[in-house]
Motif scaffolding. Structure first.
Motif, PDB file in Angstrom:
ATOM      1  N   SER A 188       0.819  -1.214   0.000  1.00 53.77           N
ATOM      2  CA  SER A 188       0.000   0.000   0.000  1.00 53.77           C
ATOM      3  C   SER A 188       0.849   1.258   0.000  1.00 53.77           C
ATOM      4  O   SER A 188       0.308   2.362  -0.021  1.00 53.77           O
ATOM      5  CB  SER A 188      -0.937   0.007   1.208  1.00 53.77           C
ATOM      6  OG  SER A 188      -0.186  -0.016   2.411  1.00 53.77           O
ATOM      7  N   SER A 189       2.185   1.093   0.036  1.00 52.22           N
ATOM      8  CA  SER A 189       3.034   2.285   0.027  1.00 52.22           C
ATOM      9  C   SER A 189       4.378   1.987  -0.606  1.00 52.22           C
ATOM     10  O   SER A 189       4.818   0.835  -0.673  1.00 52.22           O
ATOM     11  CB  SER A 189       3.245   2.829   1.448  1.00 52.22           C
ATOM     12  OG  SER A 189       4.055   1.944   2.199  1.00 52.22           O
ATOM     13  N   SER A 190       5.014   3.045  -1.065  1.00 51.08           N
ATOM     14  CA  SER A 190       6.381   2.984  -1.584  1.00 51.08           C
ATOM     15  C   SER A 190       7.159   4.148  -0.996  1.00 51.08           C
ATOM     16  O   SER A 190       6.682   5.291  -0.997  1.00 51.08           O
ATOM     17  CB  SER A 190       6.409   3.089  -3.111  1.00 51.08           C
ATOM     18  OG  SER A 190       5.951   1.917  -3.722  1.00 51.08           O
ATOM     19  N   ARG A 191       8.343   3.824  -0.486  1.00 50.00           N
ATOM     20  CA  ARG A 191       9.249   4.867   0.002  1.00 50.00           C
ATOM     21  C   ARG A 191      10.402   4.973  -0.994  1.00 50.00           C
ATOM     22  O   ARG A 191      11.342   4.196  -0.960  1.00 50.00           O
ATOM     23  CB  ARG A 191       9.765   4.528   1.400  1.00 50.00           C
ATOM     24  CG  ARG A 191       8.724   4.573   2.496  1.00 50.00           C
ATOM     25  CD  ARG A 191       9.291   4.165   3.852  1.00 50.00           C
ATOM     26  NE  ARG A 191       9.604   2.745   3.898  1.00 50.00           N
ATOM     27  CZ  ARG A 191      10.230   2.145   4.918  1.00 50.00           C
ATOM     28  NH1 ARG A 191      10.620   2.865   5.957  1.00 50.00           N
ATOM     29  NH2 ARG A 191      10.472   0.848   4.881  1.00 50.00           N
ATOM     30  N   PHE A 192      10.321   5.936  -1.904  1.00 50.63           N
ATOM     31  CA  PHE A 192      11.366   6.153  -2.898  1.00 50.63           C
ATOM     32  C   PHE A 192      12.515   6.914  -2.251  1.00 50.63           C
ATOM     33  O   PHE A 192      12.288   7.841  -1.463  1.00 50.63           O
ATOM     34  CB  PHE A 192      10.816   6.965  -4.079  1.00 50.63           C
ATOM     35  CG  PHE A 192       9.769   6.248  -4.884  1.00 50.63           C
ATOM     36  CD1 PHE A 192      10.124   5.454  -5.958  1.00 50.63           C
ATOM     37  CD2 PHE A 192       8.419   6.372  -4.564  1.00 50.63           C
ATOM     38  CE1 PHE A 192       9.165   4.786  -6.709  1.00 50.63           C
ATOM     39  CE2 PHE A 192       7.448   5.719  -5.303  1.00 50.63           C
ATOM     40  CZ  PHE A 192       7.826   4.917  -6.376  1.00 50.63           C
ATOM     41  N   ASN A 199      17.249  12.801  -0.900  1.00 49.64           N
ATOM     42  CA  ASN A 199      15.801  13.006  -0.872  1.00 49.64           C
ATOM     43  C   ASN A 199      15.049  11.689  -0.846  1.00 49.64           C
ATOM     44  O   ASN A 199      15.478  10.689  -1.421  1.00 49.64           O
ATOM     45  CB  ASN A 199      15.361  13.804  -2.108  1.00 49.64           C
ATOM     46  CG  ASN A 199      15.856  15.240  -2.054  1.00 49.64           C
ATOM     47  OD1 ASN A 199      15.963  15.822  -0.978  1.00 49.64           O
ATOM     48  ND2 ASN A 199      16.160  15.808  -3.211  1.00 49.64           N
ATOM     49  N   GLY A 200      13.894  11.725  -0.190  1.00 45.07           N
ATOM     50  CA  GLY A 200      13.012  10.579  -0.152  1.00 45.07           C
ATOM     51  C   GLY A 200      11.569  11.003  -0.271  1.00 45.07           C
ATOM     52  O   GLY A 200      11.197  12.095   0.172  1.00 45.07           O
ATOM     53  N   LEU A 201      10.756  10.159  -0.899  1.00 44.42           N
ATOM     54  CA  LEU A 201       9.336  10.465  -1.093  1.00 44.42           C
ATOM     55  C   LEU A 201       8.523   9.223  -0.762  1.00 44.42           C
ATOM     56  O   LEU A 201       8.715   8.169  -1.372  1.00 44.42           O
ATOM     57  CB  LEU A 201       9.070  10.881  -2.548  1.00 44.42           C
ATOM     58  CG  LEU A 201       7.591  10.998  -2.965  1.00 44.42           C
ATOM     59  CD1 LEU A 201       6.906  12.132  -2.206  1.00 44.42           C
ATOM     60  CD2 LEU A 201       7.468  11.209  -4.471  1.00 44.42           C
ATOM     61  N   THR A 202       7.623   9.350   0.194  1.00 48.78           N
ATOM     62  CA  THR A 202       6.695   8.258   0.511  1.00 48.78           C
ATOM     63  C   THR A 202       5.372   8.515  -0.193  1.00 48.78           C
ATOM     64  O   THR A 202       4.813   9.612  -0.101  1.00 48.78           O
ATOM     65  CB  THR A 202       6.458   8.146   2.022  1.00 48.78           C
ATOM     66  OG1 THR A 202       7.689   7.818   2.669  1.00 48.78           O
ATOM     67  CG2 THR A 202       5.440   7.068   2.328  1.00 48.78           C
ATOM     68  N   SER A 273       4.555  12.376   1.116  1.00 51.31           N
ATOM     69  CA  SER A 273       5.316  13.028   2.187  1.00 51.31           C
ATOM     70  C   SER A 273       6.808  12.871   1.931  1.00 51.31           C
ATOM     71  O   SER A 273       7.250  11.885   1.347  1.00 51.31           O
ATOM     72  CB  SER A 273       4.937  12.449   3.554  1.00 51.31           C
ATOM     73  OG  SER A 273       5.116  11.045   3.580  1.00 51.31           O
ATOM     74  N   TYR A 274       7.548  13.842   2.385  1.00 51.04           N
ATOM     75  CA  TYR A 274       8.998  13.878   2.184  1.00 51.04           C
ATOM     76  C   TYR A 274       9.717  13.275   3.384  1.00 51.04           C
ATOM     77  O   TYR A 274       9.255  13.368   4.523  1.00 51.04           O
ATOM     78  CB  TYR A 274       9.458  15.324   2.002  1.00 51.04           C
ATOM     79  CG  TYR A 274      10.963  15.505   2.018  1.00 51.04           C
ATOM     80  CD1 TYR A 274      11.722  15.297   0.872  1.00 51.04           C
ATOM     81  CD2 TYR A 274      11.627  15.866   3.191  1.00 51.04           C
ATOM     82  CE1 TYR A 274      13.099  15.449   0.881  1.00 51.04           C
ATOM     83  CE2 TYR A 274      13.013  16.004   3.214  1.00 51.04           C
ATOM     84  CZ  TYR A 274      13.733  15.797   2.057  1.00 51.04           C
ATOM     85  OH  TYR A 274      15.098  15.940   2.085  1.00 51.04           O
ATOM     86  N   PHE A 275      10.854  12.624   3.119  1.00 50.79           N
ATOM     87  CA  PHE A 275      11.762  12.278   4.207  1.00 50.79           C
ATOM     88  C   PHE A 275      13.196  12.475   3.736  1.00 50.79           C
ATOM     89  O   PHE A 275      13.504  12.336   2.541  1.00 50.79           O
ATOM     90  CB  PHE A 275      11.547  10.841   4.701  1.00 50.79           C
ATOM     91  CG  PHE A 275      11.849   9.757   3.697  1.00 50.79           C
ATOM     92  CD1 PHE A 275      13.135   9.254   3.545  1.00 50.79           C
ATOM     93  CD2 PHE A 275      10.839   9.223   2.912  1.00 50.79           C
ATOM     94  CE1 PHE A 275      13.406   8.248   2.633  1.00 50.79           C
ATOM     95  CE2 PHE A 275      11.103   8.221   1.997  1.00 50.79           C
ATOM     96  CZ  PHE A 275      12.392   7.730   1.851  1.00 50.79           C
ATOM     97  N   GLY A 276      14.049  12.842   4.679  1.00 55.13           N
ATOM     98  CA  GLY A 276      15.467  12.951   4.381  1.00 55.13           C
ATOM     99  C   GLY A 276      16.109  11.581   4.503  1.00 55.13           C
ATOM    100  O   GLY A 276      15.919  10.898   5.513  1.00 55.13           O
TER     101      GLY A 276
END
Length: 842
Positions: A188-192, A199-202, A273-276
């Motif tokens: 149900s999700s991908s954390r790129f 940079n990261g994008l969920t 949403s963003y993640f470092g």
């Protein structure tokens, strides 16, 4: 009261205005009606919505990096057998509305006279996320060959290095080496993420009551297409025709079988949403070793054996027939170094699936699973894809299932979950223990002789038979682990049964071959197996056997251990090998599949990295500098080729085989477990380092049972801290902290040696100086000097004995231990550092 009410009201209004102003500073929405675009987002995510006769996100920026741009961008897409429909070609102009925090685009109508899809997109922007709601109405029920609800067309296949799924798996785009390579998963999700840009994008999808799947594809113009599918029924793979299990396909984007889209309304919600990357997955300051390479191996190779939800193994999803070997005891162990709660939770669900589908009623554990049935014995497979391998009955699957359950439990501490696995683990152990027909403690294989030409363990085309040291070493390890869990679960009968079985196995294992054991005194190694006729086989220093014997504690003879490890290292230097091969010299003719001769070839002498963790642990306890040398060698190899191979050839030490193994990461797992000494236990974080001088100053970031820890490693001084509580020690110890409790476990004991209770949200550091039966001494310090009342409970002391508590060299109290050897006292700190000693008076 007349004054306080307006003041109270003013405070609330001021707070609301401040909150709203803070939100406004981050959230930005700009509608350009002339260009028919809306630019909106927050401080980390910026989107451009194009509504000029279409509906799509034509530009997506993450922390200033442009990750989506173009005419496609982010859009809805449906393909049937007859036509393709998308929000890139609308039947009418859409409508757009904006507010302070929302953007809504309605009347998104696409289709033709046969089918009309109408959608409304609503974007809700907050400081840390963008929520993308899609409401959809289909004019009639259709069967879709492919859907994208929506499709994200990222600018390049290299935009992201990979994407983690909600169960801890990985789509690694390095492996998408051909156009139209496609990988599908039930997530149900991908954390790129991209470690280079940081940079990261969920992208997380919620569709209550529906099934979600997604796929990743390399397009013909080398972009990355990421598609989300939602269906009221489970979405199954399209291939193979007779199995429908294949998750990775080439030369097509049709990884999923057709799905039915019902007429009427449906909805889903997607949150961006963003993640470092460093903040989320950074591993700390790793001295004396290339920390970026350590991180890279654990972020990629270690995860690629996770094929899909409920399908964890050691072979990559990229492998042509996608096998999972349930006869691998190190899948949970990899979670120790991967250190992602999603992986641990996902593997729990996987082991539940194996419990329910991969264990026969009599307790036999099916050893493998694959996309197809090509590797199975005739009729030796299930409809779920589990099977007996064509090479033989690989009996190590039984103890390995138990080991993985036990070692995963150590990392999660989930007692309810391990109890739900109790019956299955007992069945698996009891089934294989019954195979000791001669009563000597060593279980026997399905074959009596190597001449029957059938394998019985992970080295599957070497014809190990009857009393197989490889399988028995794994069984010993599983018995020891599970006996301890039976104790925790209150089943002392089973605990005693498994403990006795382990001791009996160990005793027979260590006997010389001349008296029925597995130790070859002439060759100075443990053999691979003994045939029923008493003949000895595999005397060629089979390294996994000998490393497991040492690491799992079967061999407690220091002379034997030293001899084995020294002989292996002498041979390694002679051939100048970068890593340990499966065996140092050749198997004898007839002991393996004919095409493995002449030596070295494949399992008769090639280099398989999957045994790195047991090898590193064996050397870390003996000569940690040697363990570290081979870890560095593997990291150097990763820098050259990504470790994206099955094995390395002995002659040229070159990568061979497209059956990529996640076990290639296990020497780095060994770095964490054997050298850094990171060993999470069900009730404590256990630290047992074996570091070298070059590693001194290492500071590892680690998450233990959802609690972030900092681990400091210096020569003869180690520390664990959760930010509020910290323990420092010169030797191995266990750490556990709750809201107002800190526990110190001396050595590897599983019961706390010292519990200290503080006021809530206090901080406390314990520096352990001495800890033996006659004297306990430590320094405790706290920033909360005035208010921190401490309650000490010391356990494991001599029962009914008198002790003197000395604080800052002055007698504080005399006390007597209870019948269980427990001593309690209170103390309120008076300075930043207090020296406390507890002395036995008797």
């Amino acid at each position: 009261m007349a004054i306080r009410k307006p003041l109270y009201f003013f405070c609330i209004v001021s707070f609301f205005i401040a909150w709203h102003n803070g939100l406004a500073q981050s959230v930005q929405i700009k509608n350009n009606s002339k260009e028919k675009t809306v630019v909106f987002g927050n401080g980390k995510i910026t989107l451009t919505l194009d509504y000029n006769k279409k509906a799509n996100i034509s530009l997506l920026q993450i922390n200033g990096q442009q990750v989506v741009q173009g005419d496609a961008g982010v859009y809805s897409n449906i393909r049937t057998k007859d036509a393709t429909y998308s929000s890139l070609q609308l039947l009418a102009d859409p409508t757009v509305k904006t507010s302070n925090t929302t953007v809504s685009i309605g009347n998104i109508r696409y289709g033709d006279k046969n089918l009309t899809i109408t959608e409304t997109w609503t974007f809700t922007i907050s400081n840390d996320a963008v929520k993308f709601d899609i409401d959809r109405v289909a004019s009639k029920t259709i069967v879709a060959e492919q859907v994208g609800f929506p499709v994200f067309m990222f600018s390049s296949i290299d935009t992201w290095e990979g994407a983690y799924q909600d169960y801890g798996g990985l789509a690694w785009f390095y492996l998408f080496n051909k156009k139209r390579d496609t990988y599908g998963v039930h997530s149900s999700s991908s954390r790129f993420w991209n470690s280079k840009t940081g940079n990261g994008l969920t992208i997380a999808t919620a569709a209550p009551g529906k099934h979600v799947a997604m796929d990743y594809s390399r397009t013909m113009n080398d972009r990355l297409a990421y598609s989300i599918a939602v269906s009221p029924t489970e979405i199954v793979p399209r291939f193979d025709a007779d199995t429908h299990r294949r998750r990775y396909v080439r030369d097509t984007t049709d990884v999923w079988a057709p799905i039915e889209i019902a007429a009427g309304k449906s909805s889903q919600s997607i949150t961006l949403s963003y993640f470092g990357f460093e903040e989320k997955f950074g591993r700390g300051k790793l001295m004396g070793i290339n920390g970026e390479q350590v991180s890279a191996v654990l972020n990629t190779i270690a995860r690629i054996g996770v094929i899909d939800k409920q399908h964890f193994g050691g072979n990559s999803w990229h492998t042509p027939y996608g096998p999972i070997c349930l006869h691998e005891q190190y899948i949970a162990q990899m979670g120790l170094a991967i250190n992602d709660p999603a992986y641990l939770k996902g593997y729990q669900q996987c082991l539940d699936y194996y419990r329910d589908n991969a264990i026969k009623p009599d307790g036999r554990v099916w050893p493998r699973w694959a996309y197809s049935n090509e590797d199975a014995m005739p009729k030796g497979f299930t409809d779920k894809g589990f099977y007996e391998a064509q090479w033989g009955y690989l009996l190590d699957s039984n103890p390995d299932f138990v080991t993985n359950v036990a070692e995963l439990y150590d990392q999660t501490g989930d007692l309810g979950w391990v109890k739900s696995q109790q019956q299955a683990c007992e069945k698996a152990l009891d089934w294989i223990l019954k195979r000791d027909t001669n009563g000597n403690g060593l279980v026997e294989m399905m074959t009596d002789s190597h001449t029957q030409k059938r394998g019985s363990d992970w080295i599957d085309i070497i014809w190990a038979a009857y009393e197989n040291a490889f399988v028995n070493a794994k069984l010993y390890h599983a018995l020891v682990l599970w006996a301890d869990i039976e104790n925790q679960l209150g089943n002392t009968t089973k605990e005693k049964l498994y403990t006795a079985a382990a001791e009996k196995l160990k005793a027979s294992f260590n006997k010389p071959t001349t008296t029925g054991g597995l130790w070859d005194a002439e060759k100075n190694c443990y053999i691979h197996w003994r045939d029923k006729d008493g003949s000895i086989h595999g005397t060629n220093m089979v390294t996994p056997v000998n490393f497991m014997v040492i690491t799992y504690g079967i061999c407690t003879d220091d002379v034997r251990r030293k001899t084995i490890l020294d002989d292996i290292e002498t041979h390694m230097q002679k051939e100048n090998l970068f890593f340990w091969p499966l065996c140092l010299s050749t198997y004898a003719p007839g002991e393996g599949n004919d095409w493995q001769f002449p030596f070295p070839n494949y399992e008769n002498g090639d280099i398989f990295l999957s045994w790195g963790a047991v090898a590193v642990k064996a050397y870390a306890d003996y000569k940690p500098e040697l363990a570290l040398k081979y870890v560095k060698n593997v990291l150097a190899q990763y820098a050259k080729d990504g470790l994206a191979f099955q094995r390395y050839g002995r002659a040229k030490q070159d990568g061979l085989g497209d059956d990529i193994l996640s076990g290639n990461s296990l020497s780095v797992v060994g770095l964490y477990q054997g050298i850094y000494g990171i060993n999470p236990r069900y009730n404590r974080f256990y630290l047992d380092p074996h570091i070298t001088e070059s590693l001194a100053g290492t500071q590892v970031r680690y998450t233990y049972q959802n609690q972030p820890l900092t681990i400091d490693l210096n020569l003869n001084q180690y520390a664990v801290s959760n930010g509020n509580f910290k323990i420092v020690s010169k030797t191995n110890f266990g750490f556990f902290a709750a809201d107002k409790t800190l526990a110190y476990f001396h050595g590897n004991t599983n019961k706390a040696s010292l519990n200290v209770t503080t006021a809530p949200k206090s901080n406390l550091t314990l520096d352990i100086k001495t800890w033996n039966e006659n004297e306990l001494a430590f320094t405790q310090s706290s920033k909360d000097v005035a208010s921190n009342k401490l309650v000490y409970q010391i356990n494991n002391l001599k029962p009914n004995s008198n002790y003197t508590i000395v604080i800052n060299t002055k007698p504080h109290k005399q006390a007597k231990t209870s019948e269980k050897g427990v001593l309690q006292f209170e103390y309120k700190t008076t300075q930043n550092a207090d020296e406390i000693a507890v002395l036995n008076k008797e």
